[in-house]
Design a protein around this motif. Structure first.
Motif, short mmCIF file in Angstrom:
data_model
loop_
_atom_site.label_atom_id
_atom_site.label_comp_id
_atom_site.label_asym_id
_atom_site.label_seq_id
_atom_site.Cartn_x
_atom_site.Cartn_y
_atom_site.Cartn_z
N HIS A 53 38.17 11.45 -3.64
CA HIS A 53 38.36 10.31 -4.52
C HIS A 53 39.73 9.70 -4.31
O HIS A 53 39.89 8.47 -4.28
CB HIS A 53 38.18 10.74 -6.00
CG HIS A 53 38.37 9.62 -6.96
ND1 HIS A 53 37.40 8.60 -7.10
CD2 HIS A 53 39.38 9.34 -7.82
CE1 HIS A 53 37.83 7.73 -8.00
NE2 HIS A 53 39.05 8.17 -8.46
N PHE A 54 40.67 10.54 -4.17
CA PHE A 54 42.02 10.06 -3.96
C PHE A 54 42.11 9.34 -2.62
O PHE A 54 42.77 8.29 -2.48
CB PHE A 54 42.99 11.25 -4.01
CG PHE A 54 44.41 10.87 -3.70
CD1 PHE A 54 45.21 10.27 -4.68
CD2 PHE A 54 44.94 11.06 -2.42
CE1 PHE A 54 46.47 9.88 -4.36
CE2 PHE A 54 46.22 10.67 -2.15
CZ PHE A 54 47.02 10.08 -3.13
N LEU A 55 41.36 9.85 -1.60
CA LEU A 55 41.39 9.24 -0.27
C LEU A 55 40.70 7.87 -0.29
O LEU A 55 41.18 6.91 0.32
CB LEU A 55 40.67 10.18 0.72
CG LEU A 55 40.64 9.71 2.18
CD1 LEU A 55 42.04 9.51 2.72
CD2 LEU A 55 39.85 10.71 3.04
N TYR A 56 39.56 7.73 -1.04
CA TYR A 56 38.87 6.46 -1.16
C TYR A 56 39.77 5.43 -1.82
O TYR A 56 39.87 4.27 -1.36
CB TYR A 56 37.57 6.64 -1.98
CG TYR A 56 36.87 5.32 -2.26
CD1 TYR A 56 36.08 4.70 -1.29
CD2 TYR A 56 37.03 4.71 -3.52
CE1 TYR A 56 35.47 3.48 -1.59
CE2 TYR A 56 36.43 3.51 -3.80
CZ TYR A 56 35.64 2.88 -2.82
OH TYR A 56 35.05 1.66 -3.12
N ASN A 57 40.39 5.82 -2.87
CA ASN A 57 41.29 4.89 -3.57
C ASN A 57 42.43 4.46 -2.67
O ASN A 57 42.86 3.29 -2.69
CB ASN A 57 41.84 5.54 -4.83
CG ASN A 57 40.76 5.73 -5.90
OD1 ASN A 57 39.73 4.99 -5.89
ND2 ASN A 57 40.96 6.68 -6.80
N THR A 58 42.88 5.36 -1.85
CA THR A 58 44.00 5.03 -0.96
C THR A 58 43.56 4.01 0.08
O THR A 58 44.25 3.02 0.37
CB THR A 58 44.54 6.29 -0.28
OG1 THR A 58 44.98 7.21 -1.28
CG2 THR A 58 45.71 5.97 0.64
N LEU A 59 42.34 4.23 0.69
CA LEU A 59 41.84 3.32 1.72
C LEU A 59 41.52 1.95 1.10
O LEU A 59 41.76 0.88 1.72
CB LEU A 59 40.58 3.91 2.37
CG LEU A 59 40.83 5.18 3.21
CD1 LEU A 59 39.50 5.74 3.70
CD2 LEU A 59 41.73 4.85 4.39
N GLU A 60 41.00 1.97 -0.12
CA GLU A 60 40.68 0.72 -0.80
C GLU A 60 41.95 -0.05 -1.06
O GLU A 60 42.01 -1.30 -0.91
CB GLU A 60 39.93 1.02 -2.11
CG GLU A 60 39.40 -0.23 -2.83
CD GLU A 60 38.31 -0.93 -2.05
OE1 GLU A 60 38.08 -2.12 -2.28
OE2 GLU A 60 37.68 -0.30 -1.15
N THR A 61 42.99 0.64 -1.40
CA THR A 61 44.25 -0.03 -1.67
C THR A 61 44.79 -0.63 -0.39
O THR A 61 45.33 -1.75 -0.39
CB THR A 61 45.28 1.00 -2.23
OG1 THR A 61 44.76 1.56 -3.43
CG2 THR A 61 46.61 0.36 -2.49
#
Length: 398
Positions: free
Chosen positions: A374-382
């Protein structure tokens, strides 16, 4: 120990000075007594000196026919008996003789008028004949042999009587006074510790007239010592056998000299009791010192051992709370503060370790969070939105 050594040294020297001063005092008193004795013979001379009747009786005692004058004999016998009776009452006089050359066959004695040839004691006449021309007064120690082979030592005073010479060729006389040597023993007995001392009485020529112990004067003193004594009055004489306290007094009116010789070892024996006490004090002090040192060592060793145990426990990382200490002494005070320092240091180290572990846990938690999906998805989305915002369109990142 220092005070005891000083005390013994001081009193040893002080006792020597006091002893010599005391001997000088008693020798002076003895000298005054003997001066009185010597005055007796002078008094006897004076009694006869101015008696013309007595002189005439002496001159006429032997008549022209060679016989004694009865009247003069009775008179002289009465005079001499009354005169000598005074001296016989004195405890120090053994006998007194009066000899006159004009009547050389007769001697007036305390036992009466005697024929010279019949006297048991007559060796004094030889001394008179040898010294009459040179001296008016002299003293000798004579050995008088009495019947039964009994030899008595006698101190004899000679006083020449030139006053009887009234005409040339008339001759001279002599008064002979024999003294009891036992009386001198009684005089010396008044000197303190006389049993340990040797007392000498000497004439002007340093001839020994009396000796209380029988030892020769040369065993103690030399001629140089006598000269030094006449100047200083006392000395400490050291010989190979012993050392001696020597006191010296000269007579005031006559030429007699009085010497007292006292072994210093006899004097220092008075300090033996004090020495023994001091020896016991030293022994007791030594034992007490050892006991006190042992007690202090034991008392000091225990807290020092505790201190070493504390340091060992600390180095080994053991618990220091098991040590129960108080501030009763300096060792307990020091050990207590060391333990407190060690505990505080351990607490600081423990706190530091806990902070370090907490920091590492935080860092690990952060790393774990970074790899969460989840943290990785949020990072890529950002990142995607940031790229669209910058480029204004979809791109390869999208």
């Amino acid at each position: 120990i220092i005070l005891n050594i000083y005390y013994l040294t001081y009193w040893s020297n002080n006792m020597k000075e006091l002893e010599m001063e005391k001997d000088v005092k008693f020798l002076s008193l003895m000298g005054q007594t003997l001066d009185t004795i010597l005055n007796d013979i002078t008094q006897l001379v004076s009694l006869l000196e101015f008696d013309n009747t007595f002189n005439n009786a002496i001159d006429g005692l032997i008549e022209e026919d060679g016989n004694l004058s009865p009247s003069r004999f009775i008179y002289l016998n009465s005079v001499m008996e009354n005169t000598f009776r005074t001296f016989l009452a004195k405890p120090y006089i053994r006998s007194v003789y009066f000899y006159h050359e004009h009547n050389d066959k007769i001697v007036f004695t305390t036992e009466g008028i005697k024929n010279l040839n019949e006297m048991v004691d007559n060796n004094w006449l030889e001394s008179y004949r040898l010294n009459a021309e040179e001296r008016n007064y002299w003293i000798e120690v004579r050995q008088v042999e009495y019947p039964g082979a009994r030899i008595v030592e006698t101190l004899t005073l000679f006083r020449k009587v030139p006053i009887y010479v009234t005409q040339p060729g008339q001759g001279v006389g002599v008064i002979v006074m024999n003294l009891e040597t036992k009386y001198f023993d009684s005089l010396t007995s008044n000197i303190p510790d006389t049993q340990d001392k040797t007392v000498f009485i000497m004439d002007s020529a340093s001839n020994v007239l009396y000796n209380s112990s029988g030892e020769a004067l040369s065993n103690f003193l030399s001629a140089d010592d006598l000269a030094e004594l006449s100047e200083h009055g006392h000395m400490v004489k050291h010989t190979e056998a012993d050392s001696y306290l020597v006191s010296y007094v000269e007579a005031r009116h006559y030429d007699w000299k009085y010497i007292s010789v006292y072994p210093t070892r006899k004097l220092t024996q008075r300090l033996d009791f004090i020495k023994q006490i001091n020896i016991w004090i030293l022994i007791v002090s030594f034992v007490v010192g050892i006991l006190l040192a042992y007690r202090y060592t034991v008392k000091s060793y225990k807290p020092v051992r505790t201190l070493l145990e504390v340091i060992r426990y600390y180095n080994e990382g053991k618990d220091l709370s098991s040590f129960k200490l108080t501030k009763d002494d300096e060792y307990g005070y020091i050990t207590l503060h060391i333990i407190r320092s060690f505990i505080e240091k351990n607490e600081m180290q423990q706190s530091l370790i806990e902070n370090t572990l907490l920091q590492r846990e935080t860092e690990l938690f952060a790393l774990q969070a970074q790899i969460n999906p989840h943290f990785l998805y949020n990072t890529l989305e950002t990142i995607n939105w940031e790229a669209i915002d910058r480029l204004g369109k979809d791109n390869a990142v999208s």
